[in-house]
Design a protein around this motif. Structure first.
Motif, PDB file in Angstrom:
ATOM      1  N   ASP A  15       6.916   1.574   5.250  1.00 21.44           N
ATOM      2  CA  ASP A  15       5.619   0.869   5.502  1.00 21.44           C
ATOM      3  C   ASP A  15       4.483   1.188   4.618  1.00 21.44           C
ATOM      4  OD1 ASP A  15       3.216  -0.303   6.259  1.00 21.44           O
ATOM      5  OD2 ASP A  15       3.217   0.908   8.518  1.00 21.44           O
ATOM      6  N   GLU A  62      -4.565   0.713   3.375  1.00 21.60           N
ATOM      7  CA  GLU A  62      -4.513  -0.630   4.569  1.00 21.60           C
ATOM      8  C   GLU A  62      -4.505   0.057   5.827  1.00 21.60           C
ATOM      9  OE1 GLU A  62      -1.594  -3.087   6.709  1.00 21.60           O
ATOM     10  OE2 GLU A  62      -1.548  -0.796   6.177  1.00 21.60           O
ATOM     11  N   GLU A  63      -3.953   1.683   6.033  1.00 22.04           N
ATOM     12  CA  GLU A  63      -3.684   1.677   7.528  1.00 22.04           C
ATOM     13  C   GLU A  63      -5.061   2.223   7.642  1.00 22.04           C
ATOM     14  OE1 GLU A  63      -1.122   1.568   9.241  1.00 22.04           O
ATOM     15  OE2 GLU A  63       0.337   1.613   7.615  1.00 22.04           O
ATOM     16  N   GLN A  95       8.439  -3.836  10.985  1.00 23.15           N
ATOM     17  CA  GLN A  95       8.063  -2.991  11.877  1.00 23.15           C
ATOM     18  C   GLN A  95       8.077  -3.592  13.801  1.00 23.15           C
ATOM     19  OE1 GLN A  95       4.140  -3.340  10.094  1.00 23.15           O
ATOM     20  NE2 GLN A  95       4.119  -1.232   9.945  1.00 23.15           N
ATOM     21  N   HIS A 155       0.889  -1.545   0.078  1.00 24.27           N
ATOM     22  CA  HIS A 155      -0.071   0.051  -0.218  1.00 24.27           C
ATOM     23  C   HIS A 155       0.917   1.038   0.286  1.00 24.27           C
ATOM     24  CE1 HIS A 155       0.735   0.871   4.072  1.00 24.27           C
ATOM     25  NE2 HIS A 155       1.055  -0.604   4.306  1.00 24.27           N
ATOM     26  N   HIS A 210       5.125   3.274  11.837  1.00 18.25           N
ATOM     27  CA  HIS A 210       4.118   4.277  11.923  1.00 18.25           C
ATOM     28  C   HIS A 210       4.890   5.776  12.834  1.00 18.25           C
ATOM     29  CE1 HIS A 210       0.756   1.488  11.613  1.00 18.25           C
ATOM     30  NE2 HIS A 210       0.634   1.456  10.600  1.00 18.25           N
TER      31      HIS A 210
HETATM   32 MN    MN Z   1       1.684   0.937   8.837  1.00 18.85          MN
END
Ligand code: MN
Ligand code: GLV
Ligand code: MN
Length: 420
Positions: free
Chosen positions: A98, A132-133, A200, A87, A393
């Motif tokens: 990310d 996606e988030e 992550q 994404h 993030h």
């Molecule tokens: Mn994310």
């Protein structure tokens, strides 16, 4: 470390693509590219141009995902398809990798196949899954949920603070804005869905491992919590008898952490709970808060832990609500069960890493991903690559073009393996 990963991928080209997308951010708040924002549309446009330049046929599907397809040669009979995706949207003040790493890796696969003039016996789709988030409508993974037939009317009908209806936003960027009547009609022909992503977390970096092969993605549930008290003048409303929604909400936040800590201590699998979004009404410094809306994000590999947490939170909130004379409403807004990645695909990924001389381990994901939803309709798997300090993030999120190139090489090697 690897012997020949850059036979497959070019770190310089990867670095350029990451940089180009990093520029498409809210200028005052790097790196912010919220789904449906002007920056998001610019990133989509950039990506579509890259897809087209690489010879892909582009479309936005009904759920609003951007798909670039490299067709199998016309002679191939019922060729089936492989999806590679991630994404380009970000969280507020997120990072540069990310999601982006996975999309760029998909493009690398196309560049490699084009340069080597390789025809695969299946269609290859590179996908930017929509949103996606987690967004202000309380639902993440919009594009993959739609492909899996899980984006329902009640989600699409949600309206944000500015009156924007989610379904209308999806329609505005080229989807239908309608719920899926079921999984993608061609789901049976999907041979594999693959996503490369930064880890992550810090296991790969700490142990100096090139590649993580994901075993499972935790179940994620989200709840909206609304606390209703009475707004009033901060100077004239006596302390005794106040119905302060923010004080009540604070109590619930602290209690949620206590319950989560105690459950996490007993559960040897993944369990975390977070209240990371909160809106206070009317949010005036001279007004007793009358209403608070928050979102609870709950992630558990063990569904019994999730149920136990919610049971305890309901009971504790009832008690707080009585004590503070405020109403507390807790409503589930989305849920996804634990997703297991496909064993056969994982073995292929491991073989590809071995072939490339890359070290690899199996890992559980702590974060959610589009592959959780795709795994409900097709064999799916994920490749993790290391990121600095496990940070994500946040703007400090960092990995290297070489690490992305190693992961891309595993993806590409797997495509070649599947092509026989
Ligand atoms: Mn994310
Ligand atoms: C996706 O980034 C998530 O919230 O796990
Ligand atoms: Mn992601």
């Amino acid at each position: 470390m690897t012997k020949h990963f850059n036979t497959y991928s070019e770190p310089n080209r990867i670095a350029e693509a990451v940089e180009a997308l990093a520029e498409l951010t809210e200028p005052q708040r790097p790196f912010t590219r919220l789904v449906f924002s002007p920056e998001f549309s610019r990133a989509r446009q950039w990506l579509q141009e890259r897809f087209e330049a690489a010879g892909l046929e582009c479309q936005i599907d009904a759920g609003g995902s951007l798909i670039g397809t490299r067709k199998a040669p016309a002679a191939s009979e019922s060729p089936g398809k492989i999806i590679i995706g991630s994404h380009v949207d970000t969280v507020p003040a997120g990072g540069r990798f990310d999601g982006i790493a996975g999309v760029v890796a998909g493009l690398e696969a196309i560049h490699f196949l084009n340069a080597q003039r390789i025809d695969l016996p299946f269609d290859l789709e590179i996908v930017d899954f929509l949103g996606e988030e987690l967004n202000v409508w309380g639902t993440s993974c919009l594009g993959s949920r739609h492909m899996a037939g899980l984006l329902t009317d009640d989600i699409l009908d949600r309206v944000d603070q500015d009156g924007r209806r989610l379904g209308d936003e999806i329609e505005r960027i080229g989807g239908t804005g309608k719920p899926a009547s079921g999984p993608r009609p061609d789901a049976q022909s999907i041979l594999a869905c693959l996503e490369l992503h930064i880890e992550q977390s810090d296991r790969l970096e700490t142990d100096q491992i090139d590649i993580g092969i994901v075993t499972d993605i935790p179940g994620i549930s989200r709840y909206s919590i609304t606390v209703t008290g009475s707004a009033g003048h901060s100077g004239t409303t006596r302390m005794e008898g106040r119905r302060d929604a923010l004080v009540t909400a604070s109590d619930i936040i602290m209690t949620a952490r206590e319950i989560a800590r105690s459950i996490a201590a007993q559960d040897n699998r993944h369990f975390v709970a977070t209240i990371g979004r909160i809106e206070v009404y009317p949010n005036g410094a001279a007004t007793v808060p009358g209403e608070v809306k928050m979102i609870l994000d709950l992630r558990a590999s063990n569904e019994h832990s999730r149920d136990m947490f919610m049971e305890q939170l309901h009971a504790a909130s009832l008690e707080t609500s009585r004590r503070e004379s405020c109403d507390v409403g807790i409503e589930r807004i989305s849920e996804a069960s634990v997703a297991h990645m496909d064993d056969a695909l994982r073995q292929r990924l491991a073989r590809s890493a071995d072939h490339l001389g890359l070290s690899h381990i199996n890992l559980s994901s702590g974060a959610g991903h589009d592959m959780a939803h795709m795994s409900r309709i097709a064999p799916s798997a994920m490749i993790f690559i290391p990121c600095k300090g496990g940070l994500s993030h946040c703007p400090e999120e960092l990995t290297t073009p070489d690490a992305i190139a190693r992961g891309s090489a595993v993806l590409i090697r797997t495509l070649l393996d599947m092509a026989g």
